[in-house]
Design a protein around this motif. Structure first.
Motif, short mmCIF file in Angstrom:
data_model
loop_
_atom_site.label_atom_id
_atom_site.label_comp_id
_atom_site.label_asym_id
_atom_site.label_seq_id
_atom_site.Cartn_x
_atom_site.Cartn_y
_atom_site.Cartn_z
N GLY A 62 1.63 -8.45 3.92
CA GLY A 62 0.98 -8.16 2.65
C GLY A 62 1.44 -6.90 1.94
O GLY A 62 1.70 -6.92 0.74
N LEU A 63 1.54 -5.78 2.63
CA LEU A 63 1.89 -4.52 1.96
C LEU A 63 3.30 -4.54 1.41
O LEU A 63 3.55 -4.01 0.32
CB LEU A 63 1.68 -3.33 2.91
N ALA A 64 4.23 -5.13 2.12
CA ALA A 64 5.61 -5.21 1.63
C ALA A 64 5.67 -6.07 0.36
O ALA A 64 6.40 -5.75 -0.58
CB ALA A 64 6.52 -5.80 2.70
N LEU B 125 -12.96 5.01 3.73
CA LEU B 125 -11.91 5.97 4.07
C LEU B 125 -10.89 5.39 5.05
O LEU B 125 -9.69 5.62 4.90
CB LEU B 125 -12.53 7.25 4.63
N LEU B 126 -11.35 4.63 6.02
CA LEU B 126 -10.42 3.99 6.95
C LEU B 126 -9.61 2.88 6.26
O LEU B 126 -8.46 2.64 6.63
CB LEU B 126 -11.18 3.41 8.15
N GLY B 127 -10.20 2.24 5.27
CA GLY B 127 -9.52 1.15 4.57
C GLY B 127 -8.49 1.61 3.55
O GLY B 127 -7.54 0.88 3.28
N VAL B 128 -8.64 2.79 2.99
CA VAL B 128 -7.70 3.29 1.99
C VAL B 128 -6.36 3.62 2.64
O VAL B 128 -5.31 3.44 2.02
CB VAL B 128 -8.28 4.53 1.27
N ILE B 129 -6.39 4.06 3.86
CA ILE B 129 -5.17 4.45 4.57
C ILE B 129 -4.49 3.19 5.10
O ILE B 129 -5.13 2.38 5.76
CB ILE B 129 -5.53 5.36 5.77
N PRO B 130 -3.19 3.00 4.83
CA PRO B 130 -2.49 1.89 5.48
C PRO B 130 -2.55 2.11 6.99
O PRO B 130 -1.98 3.05 7.52
CB PRO B 130 -1.05 1.99 4.95
N PRO C 94 -2.96 0.16 10.81
CA PRO C 94 -2.96 -1.09 11.57
C PRO C 94 -4.22 -1.31 12.41
O PRO C 94 -4.48 -2.41 12.85
CB PRO C 94 -1.72 -0.95 12.47
N THR C 95 -5.01 -0.28 12.59
CA THR C 95 -6.23 -0.44 13.39
C THR C 95 -7.47 -0.63 12.52
O THR C 95 -8.59 -0.59 13.04
CB THR C 95 -6.43 0.78 14.32
N PHE C 96 -7.28 -0.86 11.23
CA PHE C 96 -8.45 -1.03 10.36
C PHE C 96 -9.31 -2.21 10.77
O PHE C 96 -10.53 -2.19 10.59
CB PHE C 96 -8.05 -1.16 8.89
N ASP C 97 -8.71 -3.24 11.35
CA ASP C 97 -9.50 -4.38 11.81
C ASP C 97 -10.59 -3.94 12.79
O ASP C 97 -11.67 -4.52 12.82
CB ASP C 97 -8.62 -5.43 12.49
N LEU C 98 -10.31 -2.89 13.56
CA LEU C 98 -11.33 -2.40 14.50
C LEU C 98 -12.53 -1.83 13.76
O LEU C 98 -13.66 -1.93 14.26
CB LEU C 98 -10.73 -1.36 15.44
N ALA C 99 -12.31 -1.26 12.59
CA ALA C 99 -13.44 -0.78 11.78
C ALA C 99 -14.29 -1.96 11.30
O ALA C 99 -15.52 -1.90 11.31
CB ALA C 99 -12.95 0.04 10.61
N VAL D 217 -7.92 0.50 -4.12
CA VAL D 217 -7.27 1.82 -4.21
C VAL D 217 -5.94 1.81 -3.46
O VAL D 217 -4.91 2.25 -3.98
CB VAL D 217 -8.21 2.94 -3.69
N LYS D 218 -5.95 1.31 -2.23
CA LYS D 218 -4.72 1.28 -1.42
C LYS D 218 -3.65 0.43 -2.09
O LYS D 218 -2.49 0.84 -2.21
CB LYS D 218 -5.02 0.74 -0.02
N MET D 219 -4.02 -0.76 -2.55
CA MET D 219 -3.03 -1.65 -3.18
C MET D 219 -2.53 -1.07 -4.50
O MET D 219 -1.37 -1.27 -4.86
CB MET D 219 -3.62 -3.05 -3.39
N LEU D 220 -3.38 -0.35 -5.21
CA LEU D 220 -2.96 0.29 -6.45
C LEU D 220 -1.87 1.33 -6.17
O LEU D 220 -0.84 1.38 -6.86
CB LEU D 220 -4.16 0.94 -7.14
#
Length: 186
Positions: free
Chosen positions: A64-66, A129-134, A136-141, A165-168
């Motif tokens: 997704g990010l790429a 805050l955990l979601g804005v940062i790219p 890989p462990t966000f799923d744990l949140a 915000v992150k995608m922007l």
């Protein structure tokens, strides 16, 4: 929080079924990743679906990010961010559902034990805050939010805002980078 009341066998069966479904979807999406990347060529709806699918894989990163970075240089970055952020937020529901169903399994992972107190203390702000940062462990949140029985709408709105915000940021980075490389900006 108070301990959970003993769950009946129906609740346990439902939890197992949800966990099996989330794992099955994740494996299917990993297997079909080449077809998923082709969806981005459809424009904003394709970006939405690609981000949704990439975020629906629990604990395994998708492309997704790429795609957001690249499409930010082709389409309007704001539109890319809204499509990708909304799709990613919907995709993160799988982690939340995994948390509802598989709490006993995930509680043994060290990083989960570090994230859980933050989710308990700060709730949706921690998710944001955990979601804005790219990350890989966000799923744990998301799993922690589900396991801790955070209200679904609080979870979803925090994830949606964070993903937008992150995608922007990623879409504009792609736009500026690709335009700079091709001489689009002076």
């Amino acid at each position: 929080p108070p301990p959970d009341p003993p769950a009946g066998w129906k609740v346990n069966v439902l939890r197992v079924l949800i966990l099996v479904a989330v794992i099955g979807v994740s494996l299917l999406l990993i297997h079909q990743r080449a077809q998923i990347q082709r969806l981005a060529g459809v424009g904003y709806p394709g970006i939405f679906v690609t981000a949704l699918i990439s975020s629906a894989t629990v604990l395994v990163p998708g492309p997704g990010l790429a795609i957001v970075f690249t499409m930010g240089g082709i389409l309007h970055p704001l539109g890319v961010a809204l499509a990708a952020g909304s799709g990613a937020a919907v995709g993160e529901i799988s982690a939340y559902l995994a948390g509802i169903s598989g709490r006993a399994v995930i509680e043994r992972i060290d990083i989960y034990r570090r994230i859980k107190p933050q989710i308990l203390k700060y709730g949706p702000l921690a998710i944001f805050l955990l979601g804005v940062i790219p990350n890989p462990t966000f799923d744990l949140a998301g799993i922690a939010a589900g396991a801790l029985k955070m209200t679904f709408w609080k979870f979803f709105l925090a994830v949606w805002a964070a993903q937008i915000v992150k995608m922007l940021l990623i879409a504009f980075a792609g736009s500026f980078s690709l335009n700079w490389l091709t001489g689009g900006y002076n």
